[in-house]
Design a protein around this motif. Structure first.
Motif, PDB file in Angstrom:
ATOM      1  N   TYR A 188       0.808  -1.215   0.000  1.00  0.00           N
ATOM      2  CA  TYR A 188       0.000   0.000   0.000  1.00  0.00           C
ATOM      3  C   TYR A 188       0.844   1.270   0.000  1.00  0.00           C
ATOM      4  CZ  TYR A 188      -3.728  -3.225   1.435  1.00  0.00           C
ATOM      5  OH  TYR A 188      -4.619  -4.262   1.511  1.00  0.00           O
ATOM      6  N   LEU A 189       2.146   1.134   0.219  1.00  0.00           N
ATOM      7  CA  LEU A 189       3.034   2.296   0.244  1.00  0.00           C
ATOM      8  C   LEU A 189       3.425   2.672  -1.177  1.00  0.00           C
ATOM      9  CD1 LEU A 189       5.398   1.163   3.153  1.00  0.00           C
ATOM     10  CD2 LEU A 189       3.692   2.991   3.270  1.00  0.00           C
ATOM     11  N   ASN A 190       2.889   3.785  -1.661  1.00  0.00           N
ATOM     12  CA  ASN A 190       3.223   4.209  -3.022  1.00  0.00           C
ATOM     13  C   ASN A 190       3.524   5.703  -3.121  1.00  0.00           C
ATOM     14  OD1 ASN A 190       0.643   5.250  -2.764  1.00  0.00           O
ATOM     15  ND2 ASN A 190      -0.305   3.673  -4.044  1.00  0.00           N
ATOM     16  N   GLY A 191       3.953   6.301  -2.005  1.00  0.00           N
ATOM     17  CA  GLY A 191       4.420   7.680  -2.049  1.00  0.00           C
ATOM     18  C   GLY A 191       3.351   8.743  -2.082  1.00  0.00           C
ATOM     19  N   GLU A 192       2.124   8.399  -1.720  1.00  0.00           N
ATOM     20  CA  GLU A 192       1.057   9.398  -1.751  1.00  0.00           C
ATOM     21  C   GLU A 192       1.281  10.495  -0.715  1.00  0.00           C
ATOM     22  OE1 GLU A 192      -3.131   8.197  -2.748  1.00  0.00           O
ATOM     23  OE2 GLU A 192      -2.383   6.287  -1.968  1.00  0.00           O
ATOM     24  N   ASP A 193       0.753  11.683  -1.015  1.00  0.00           N
ATOM     25  CA  ASP A 193       0.833  12.843  -0.134  1.00  0.00           C
ATOM     26  C   ASP A 193       0.029  12.586   1.144  1.00  0.00           C
ATOM     27  OD1 ASP A 193       1.002  15.401   0.957  1.00  0.00           O
ATOM     28  OD2 ASP A 193      -0.574  16.208  -0.335  1.00  0.00           O
ATOM     29  N   THR A 194       0.631  12.857   2.302  1.00  0.00           N
ATOM     30  CA  THR A 194      -0.054  12.674   3.587  1.00  0.00           C
ATOM     31  C   THR A 194      -0.088  13.967   4.401  1.00  0.00           C
ATOM     32  OG1 THR A 194       1.993  11.911   4.655  1.00  0.00           O
ATOM     33  CG2 THR A 194       0.539  10.222   3.696  1.00  0.00           C
ATOM     34  N   ASP A 195       0.245  15.078   3.805  1.00  0.00           N
ATOM     35  CA  ASP A 195       0.292  16.365   4.511  1.00  0.00           C
ATOM     36  C   ASP A 195      -1.087  17.020   4.485  1.00  0.00           C
ATOM     37  OD1 ASP A 195       0.824  18.823   5.606  1.00  0.00           O
ATOM     38  OD2 ASP A 195       2.471  19.309   4.251  1.00  0.00           O
ATOM     39  N   GLY A 196      -1.777  16.997   5.637  1.00  0.00           N
ATOM     40  CA  GLY A 196      -3.097  17.607   5.707  1.00  0.00           C
ATOM     41  C   GLY A 196      -4.173  16.789   5.023  1.00  0.00           C
ATOM     42  N   GLN A 197      -3.994  15.478   4.988  1.00  0.00           N
ATOM     43  CA  GLN A 197      -4.921  14.587   4.292  1.00  0.00           C
ATOM     44  C   GLN A 197      -5.690  13.719   5.290  1.00  0.00           C
ATOM     45  OE1 GLN A 197      -5.243  14.983   1.016  1.00  0.00           O
ATOM     46  NE2 GLN A 197      -3.554  16.459   0.995  1.00  0.00           N
ATOM     47  N   ASN A 198      -6.560  12.876   4.769  1.00  0.00           N
ATOM     48  CA  ASN A 198      -7.251  11.866   5.570  1.00  0.00           C
ATOM     49  C   ASN A 198      -6.305  10.678   5.692  1.00  0.00           C
ATOM     50  OD1 ASN A 198      -9.055  10.220   6.874  1.00  0.00           O
ATOM     51  ND2 ASN A 198     -10.530  10.100   5.199  1.00  0.00           N
ATOM     52  N   LEU A 199      -5.802  10.453   6.910  1.00  0.00           N
ATOM     53  CA  LEU A 199      -4.738   9.473   7.112  1.00  0.00           C
ATOM     54  C   LEU A 199      -5.236   8.221   7.815  1.00  0.00           C
ATOM     55  CD1 LEU A 199      -1.841  11.803   8.323  1.00  0.00           C
ATOM     56  CD2 LEU A 199      -2.526  11.225   5.986  1.00  0.00           C
ATOM     57  N   VAL A 200      -4.523   7.132   7.555  1.00  0.00           N
ATOM     58  CA  VAL A 200      -4.694   5.890   8.291  1.00  0.00           C
ATOM     59  C   VAL A 200      -3.329   5.503   8.828  1.00  0.00           C
ATOM     60  CG1 VAL A 200      -5.094   3.405   8.064  1.00  0.00           C
ATOM     61  CG2 VAL A 200      -6.715   5.018   7.078  1.00  0.00           C
ATOM     62  N   VAL A 201      -3.279   5.121  10.095  1.00  0.00           N
ATOM     63  CA  VAL A 201      -2.048   4.639  10.716  1.00  0.00           C
ATOM     64  C   VAL A 201      -2.260   3.198  11.158  1.00  0.00           C
ATOM     65  CG1 VAL A 201      -0.478   4.898  12.671  1.00  0.00           C
ATOM     66  CG2 VAL A 201      -1.322   6.935  11.483  1.00  0.00           C
ATOM     67  N   TRP A 202      -1.460   2.306  10.620  1.00  0.00           N
ATOM     68  CA  TRP A 202      -1.432   0.924  11.077  1.00  0.00           C
ATOM     69  C   TRP A 202      -0.326   0.799  12.119  1.00  0.00           C
ATOM     70  CZ3 TRP A 202      -4.276  -3.390   9.363  1.00  0.00           C
ATOM     71  CH2 TRP A 202      -5.112  -3.172   8.255  1.00  0.00           C
ATOM     72  N   TYR A 203      -0.615   0.070  13.187  1.00  0.00           N
ATOM     73  CA  TYR A 203       0.384  -0.157  14.235  1.00  0.00           C
ATOM     74  C   TYR A 203       0.372  -1.641  14.583  1.00  0.00           C
ATOM     75  CZ  TYR A 203       2.728  -0.169  18.747  1.00  0.00           C
ATOM     76  OH  TYR A 203       3.587  -0.447  19.787  1.00  0.00           O
ATOM     77  N   SER A 204       1.571  -2.193  14.802  1.00  0.00           N
ATOM     78  CA  SER A 204       1.672  -3.623  15.112  1.00  0.00           C
ATOM     79  C   SER A 204       2.384  -3.842  16.439  1.00  0.00           C
ATOM     80  CB  SER A 204       2.443  -4.361  14.012  1.00  0.00           C
ATOM     81  OG  SER A 204       2.499  -5.750  14.291  1.00  0.00           O
ATOM     82  N   GLY A 205       1.795  -4.723  17.253  1.00  0.00           N
ATOM     83  CA  GLY A 205       2.451  -5.240  18.442  1.00  0.00           C
ATOM     84  C   GLY A 205       2.844  -6.688  18.181  1.00  0.00           C
ATOM     85  N   HIS A 206       4.057  -7.053  18.537  1.00  0.00           N
ATOM     86  CA  HIS A 206       4.602  -8.371  18.213  1.00  0.00           C
ATOM     87  C   HIS A 206       4.676  -9.185  19.501  1.00  0.00           C
ATOM     88  CE1 HIS A 206       5.659  -6.250  14.505  1.00  0.00           C
ATOM     89  NE2 HIS A 206       6.213  -5.335  15.285  1.00  0.00           N
TER      90      HIS A 206
END
Length: 208
Positions: A165-183
């Motif tokens: 899903y990482l393709n360099g899209e602009d994230t400055d002032g946008q609708n963001l999603v943050v995935w976080y993982s606990g191992h």
């Protein structure tokens, strides 16, 4: 699924949790919403099915959309980072990226609404572990796309698949999603331990 209150006054909280069994594993997924705005997502695991040391990777997909307006920015804190206008230690990420934990620099993250200045500070849990060959990062910053939420069906038995899903899209002032993982680590010689737990703390910051 159950909901119940705990504590009293300023220490009161709403707890939401569900219980699951997968083979010999007994899992409790709990969200704690404290009165002061702190949110504690946790996964508790008991039981042991595999007769060798192994890890489980737990993922949370946070779609903050603070103040109902998608003007968000993700910042990362490290003790060594200079002041770039967001306070000493804070560095903004303006395009999609993935990151790993660094306890030595007290690395953490926050999502901030650029209009209101309100946000949430994401603090890794003390037992959340670090990335490995299967889960190659601890946090992913992505531009929001509903199609990228596959309701727990990301990836394969070989990898979590979030990197695609990482393709360099602009994230400055946008609708963001943050995935976080606990191992979460299971050791065979620790089989009698009833509870292993992973999960970050989400702490409000700014003028709430």
């Amino acid at each position: 699924m159950c909901a119940y209150a705990s504590g009293s006054g300023a220490q009161s909280a709403l707890n939401l949790e569900s219980y699951h069994t997968i083979g010999a594993y007994r899992l409790t997924h709990r969200w704690v919403f404290r009165a002061e705005g702190v949110v504690l997502p946790r996964l508790f695991s008991a039981g042991l099915q595999c007769p060798f040391d192994h890890r489980h990777h737990t993922y949370w997909r946070f779609d903050f959309t603070l103040d109902g307006v998608p003007r968000d920015l993700l910042l990362e804190y490290n003790t060594y980072a200079p002041d770039e206008g967001w306070g000493a230690g804070w560095h903004p990420f303006r395009t999609e990226t993935s990151r790993v934990k660094n306890p030595a620099s007290r690395r953490s993250w926050c999502v901030l609404n650029k209009g209101s200045g309100r946000g949430y500070h994401l603090l890794p849990g003390p037992d959340d572990g670090t990335a490995d060959a299967f889960s190659t990062a601890d946090l992913w910053l992505l531009r929001h796309h509903g199609s990228e939420d596959r309701h727990g069906r990301q990836g394969s038995a070989a990898a979590d698949g979030l990197g695609v899903y990482l393709n360099g899209e602009d994230t400055d002032g946008q609708n963001l999603v943050v995935w976080y993982s606990g191992h979460l680590v299971h050791h065979v010689d620790d089989a009698g331990r009833e509870r292993h737990a992973v999960g970050p703390d989400l702490v409000p910051l700014g003028p709430w």
